[in-house]
Design a protein around this motif. Sequence first.
Motif, PDB file in Angstrom:
ATOM      1  N   VAL A  54       0.854  -1.191   0.000  1.00 35.89           N
ATOM      2  CA  VAL A  54       0.000   0.000   0.000  1.00 35.89           C
ATOM      3  C   VAL A  54       0.890   1.241   0.000  1.00 35.89           C
ATOM      4  O   VAL A  54       1.847   1.325   0.775  1.00 35.89           O
ATOM      5  CB  VAL A  54      -0.911   0.040   1.258  1.00 35.89           C
ATOM      6  N   VAL A  55       0.558   2.188  -0.873  1.00 34.26           N
ATOM      7  CA  VAL A  55       1.253   3.480  -0.879  1.00 34.26           C
ATOM      8  C   VAL A  55       0.211   4.569  -0.741  1.00 34.26           C
ATOM      9  O   VAL A  55      -0.860   4.497  -1.348  1.00 34.26           O
ATOM     10  CB  VAL A  55       2.017   3.718  -2.208  1.00 34.26           C
ATOM     11  N   SER A  56       0.513   5.561   0.070  1.00 36.64           N
ATOM     12  CA  SER A  56      -0.443   6.646   0.255  1.00 36.64           C
ATOM     13  C   SER A  56       0.315   7.939   0.505  1.00 36.64           C
ATOM     14  O   SER A  56       1.334   7.945   1.191  1.00 36.64           O
ATOM     15  CB  SER A  56      -1.336   6.317   1.463  1.00 36.64           C
ATOM     16  N   LEU A  57      -0.188   9.028  -0.062  1.00 37.98           N
ATOM     17  CA  LEU A  57       0.499  10.316   0.105  1.00 37.98           C
ATOM     18  C   LEU A  57      -0.237  11.179   1.117  1.00 37.98           C
ATOM     19  O   LEU A  57      -1.464  11.218   1.131  1.00 37.98           O
ATOM     20  CB  LEU A  57       0.557  11.069  -1.228  1.00 37.98           C
ATOM     21  N   ILE A  58       0.537  11.880   1.953  1.00 45.05           N
ATOM     22  CA  ILE A  58      -0.028  12.963   2.760  1.00 45.05           C
ATOM     23  C   ILE A  58       0.580  14.242   2.196  1.00 45.05           C
ATOM     24  O   ILE A  58       1.796  14.452   2.292  1.00 45.05           O
ATOM     25  CB  ILE A  58       0.331  12.828   4.259  1.00 45.05           C
ATOM     26  N   LYS A  59      -0.259  15.045   1.563  1.00 39.83           N
ATOM     27  CA  LYS A  59       0.259  16.262   0.914  1.00 39.83           C
ATOM     28  C   LYS A  59       0.184  17.420   1.889  1.00 39.83           C
ATOM     29  O   LYS A  59      -0.874  17.736   2.442  1.00 39.83           O
ATOM     30  CB  LYS A  59      -0.559  16.574  -0.340  1.00 39.83           C
ATOM     31  N   GLY A  60       1.319  18.084   2.083  1.00 43.15           N
ATOM     32  CA  GLY A  60       1.362  19.234   2.965  1.00 43.15           C
ATOM     33  C   GLY A  60       0.686  20.426   2.316  1.00 43.15           C
ATOM     34  O   GLY A  60       0.418  20.432   1.112  1.00 43.15           O
ATOM     35  N   LYS A  61       0.427  21.451   3.120  1.00 41.69           N
ATOM     36  CA  LYS A  61      -0.229  22.649   2.596  1.00 41.69           C
ATOM     37  C   LYS A  61       0.683  23.390   1.630  1.00 41.69           C
ATOM     38  O   LYS A  61       0.221  24.081   0.728  1.00 41.69           O
ATOM     39  CB  LYS A  61      -0.615  23.551   3.775  1.00 41.69           C
ATOM     40  N   TYR A  62       2.000  23.250   1.840  1.00 46.34           N
ATOM     41  CA  TYR A  62       2.973  23.991   1.023  1.00 46.34           C
ATOM     42  C   TYR A  62       3.808  23.011   0.192  1.00 46.34           C
ATOM     43  O   TYR A  62       3.990  21.861   0.588  1.00 46.34           O
ATOM     44  CB  TYR A  62       3.891  24.816   1.930  1.00 46.34           C
ATOM     45  N   PRO A  63       4.346  23.491  -0.942  1.00 45.15           N
ATOM     46  CA  PRO A  63       5.198  22.599  -1.744  1.00 45.15           C
ATOM     47  C   PRO A  63       6.527  22.342  -1.045  1.00 45.15           C
ATOM     48  O   PRO A  63       6.930  23.114  -0.170  1.00 45.15           O
ATOM     49  CB  PRO A  63       5.402  23.373  -3.054  1.00 45.15           C
ATOM     50  N   GLY A  64       7.192  21.285  -1.426  1.00 47.67           N
ATOM     51  CA  GLY A  64       8.490  20.975  -0.819  1.00 47.67           C
ATOM     52  C   GLY A  64       8.947  19.599  -1.222  1.00 47.67           C
ATOM     53  O   GLY A  64       8.500  19.051  -2.228  1.00 47.67           O
ATOM     54  N   LYS A  65       9.809  19.049  -0.418  1.00 49.86           N
ATOM     55  CA  LYS A  65      10.415  17.748  -0.734  1.00 49.86           C
ATOM     56  C   LYS A  65       9.456  16.583  -0.457  1.00 49.86           C
ATOM     57  O   LYS A  65       8.411  16.770   0.154  1.00 49.86           O
ATOM     58  CB  LYS A  65      11.684  17.566   0.115  1.00 49.86           C
ATOM     59  N   THR A  66       9.875  15.406  -0.879  1.00 53.03           N
ATOM     60  CA  THR A  66       9.087  14.188  -0.611  1.00 53.03           C
ATOM     61  C   THR A  66       9.876  13.260   0.299  1.00 53.03           C
ATOM     62  O   THR A  66      11.031  12.924   0.023  1.00 53.03           O
ATOM     63  CB  THR A  66       8.744  13.477  -1.929  1.00 53.03           C
ATOM     64  N   GLY A 144       7.767   1.470  -9.314  1.00 52.42           N
ATOM     65  CA  GLY A 144       7.857   2.931  -9.279  1.00 52.42           C
ATOM     66  C   GLY A 144       7.614   3.591  -7.938  1.00 52.42           C
ATOM     67  O   GLY A 144       7.283   4.776  -7.885  1.00 52.42           O
ATOM     68  N   VAL A 145       7.833   2.874  -6.844  1.00 52.99           N
ATOM     69  CA  VAL A 145       7.545   3.461  -5.523  1.00 52.99           C
ATOM     70  C   VAL A 145       8.413   4.700  -5.226  1.00 52.99           C
ATOM     71  O   VAL A 145       8.019   5.561  -4.443  1.00 52.99           O
ATOM     72  CB  VAL A 145       7.702   2.396  -4.405  1.00 52.99           C
ATOM     73  N   LEU A 146       9.565   4.782  -5.903  1.00 56.11           N
ATOM     74  CA  LEU A 146      10.459   5.918  -5.625  1.00 56.11           C
ATOM     75  C   LEU A 146      10.159   7.132  -6.520  1.00 56.11           C
ATOM     76  O   LEU A 146      10.779   8.182  -6.378  1.00 56.11           O
ATOM     77  CB  LEU A 146      11.924   5.485  -5.794  1.00 56.11           C
ATOM     78  N   GLU A 147       9.182   6.971  -7.440  1.00 54.16           N
ATOM     79  CA  GLU A 147       8.843   8.057  -8.378  1.00 54.16           C
ATOM     80  C   GLU A 147       7.432   8.586  -8.098  1.00 54.16           C
ATOM     81  O   GLU A 147       6.654   7.968  -7.392  1.00 54.16           O
ATOM     82  CB  GLU A 147       8.904   7.538  -9.821  1.00 54.16           C
ATOM     83  N   ASN A 148       7.122   9.719  -8.753  1.00 51.75           N
ATOM     84  CA  ASN A 148       5.742  10.284  -8.737  1.00 51.75           C
ATOM     85  C   ASN A 148       5.107  10.440  -7.363  1.00 51.75           C
ATOM     86  O   ASN A 148       4.143   9.744  -7.085  1.00 51.75           O
ATOM     87  CB  ASN A 148       4.816   9.458  -9.630  1.00 51.75           C
ATOM     88  N   PRO A 149       5.515  11.320  -6.547  1.00 47.69           N
ATOM     89  CA  PRO A 149       6.674  12.187  -6.719  1.00 47.69           C
ATOM     90  C   PRO A 149       7.973  11.459  -6.353  1.00 47.69           C
ATOM     91  O   PRO A 149       7.963  10.534  -5.530  1.00 47.69           O
ATOM     92  CB  PRO A 149       6.395  13.321  -5.725  1.00 47.69           C
ATOM     93  N   ARG A 150       9.060  11.928  -6.979  1.00 44.86           N
ATOM     94  CA  ARG A 150      10.388  11.387  -6.718  1.00 44.86           C
ATOM     95  C   ARG A 150      10.740  11.561  -5.236  1.00 44.86           C
ATOM     96  O   ARG A 150      10.548  12.636  -4.665  1.00 44.86           O
ATOM     97  CB  ARG A 150      11.405  12.128  -7.595  1.00 44.86           C
TER      98      ARG A 150
END
Length: 389
Positions: A54-66, A144-150
């Motif tokens: 399972v892969v899931s993203l938590i996107k912060g309010k501001y842009p930045g690193k992954t 591709g777990v290390l990509e999108n986002p990198r």
Amino acid sequence: MLNFEDYKQEVIELRRHFHRHPELGFQEYETSRFIQEYLTDLGLEPKTIAKTGVVSLIKGKYPGKTLLLRADMDALAIQEENDVEYISENPGVMHACGHDGHIAMLLVAAKILSRRTEDIHGTIKLVFQPNEEEDGASFLVKEGVLENPRVDSSFAIHLWTPIPSGYIGLKSGPVMAEMYNFKIVLRGKGGHTSSPQNSVDPIVCAANIIQTVQSIQTREIDPLEPTVIMFGKIQGGTSSNIIADTVEMEGTLRYLYDGDDEGVQQPRRRFKRMVEAICEAYRVSCEVEFLPSSYTVINEEKSVAFLKECVLNQIIDGNKVVPYCCMGGEDFSEYINHNNIPGALVFVGTGNPAVGSDIPHHRCDFNIDEKTLLTGVKIHVLTALEYLK
Ligand SMILES: [Zn+2]
Ligand SMILES: [Zn+2]
């Protein structure tokens, strides 16, 4: 203000749920379903990767690193022999490496972090990985777990009973060994044990191989570069008075150094040379095969410094952070050094004789000290908040 104590009970309950329902590598279907439901309830959008991952993203309010945070999900083919109310309900399968705790810690961290997106500059990639014991990570990397986002940096925790509860094992450089499974097939010529001169005996050859290859580690390799050669299985022959046709041997070859490719190749080349030379002396033909299991886990120096200075100092006394490495294998190397990504693996000590958790990993009476689960939650949460500040 973060109040981790509020989550103490939940992380223990989650761990017990996974402990009751262990599943073998790449068969973690129920585990995967549970994780996806939990994350969906948090408002996240989990996706399946590599069959049961399972892969899931938590996107912060501001842009930045992954930042990637990883927990492994698989259990082992062991019949549990603990006397606990949350004993495994799946006969012959047991969470005997602490991965049940790893899932629970990362889920609770996800809950806390998903409520803190206004403090996050960048993205947290949560990875629940199947089949750690057999290099499941490489399948996720292929998908591709290390990509999108990198991924810019990766961290993971292993609960670890050889380290006492209340301590953390962390150092830069190699911390877990490169490991290969090997298989040797020796072919001789069978016959009557009364007339060995008419046969070629692979058993006496096998005995010599087992003894002689030990001198690779004691006579050919720098003693400061740890190497372990172990035979775990040997099979050959059918009866006491028949000379065997074939002998099959299997084992593991491990080494713990960050050498260049040349260095890393060395033990295997020496092993093969020695086996072939012995076989020639005994007139036995042989096949030697190596199956890679996992690469050396090499913690990046800056990532270790970051953890010590920005994360662990908020949780624990500096003198309770001890340098630690071992000859166990871990496929976390796929998320860091093997793919040139900075990061580190942290050992959270969970050995405590008072609660019976001072047992080696992979044993039928293995258990963890559940009060250390919250330490893992804290490390995940603070790593994310500090890294994506
Ligand atoms: Zn294990
Ligand atoms: Zn493990």
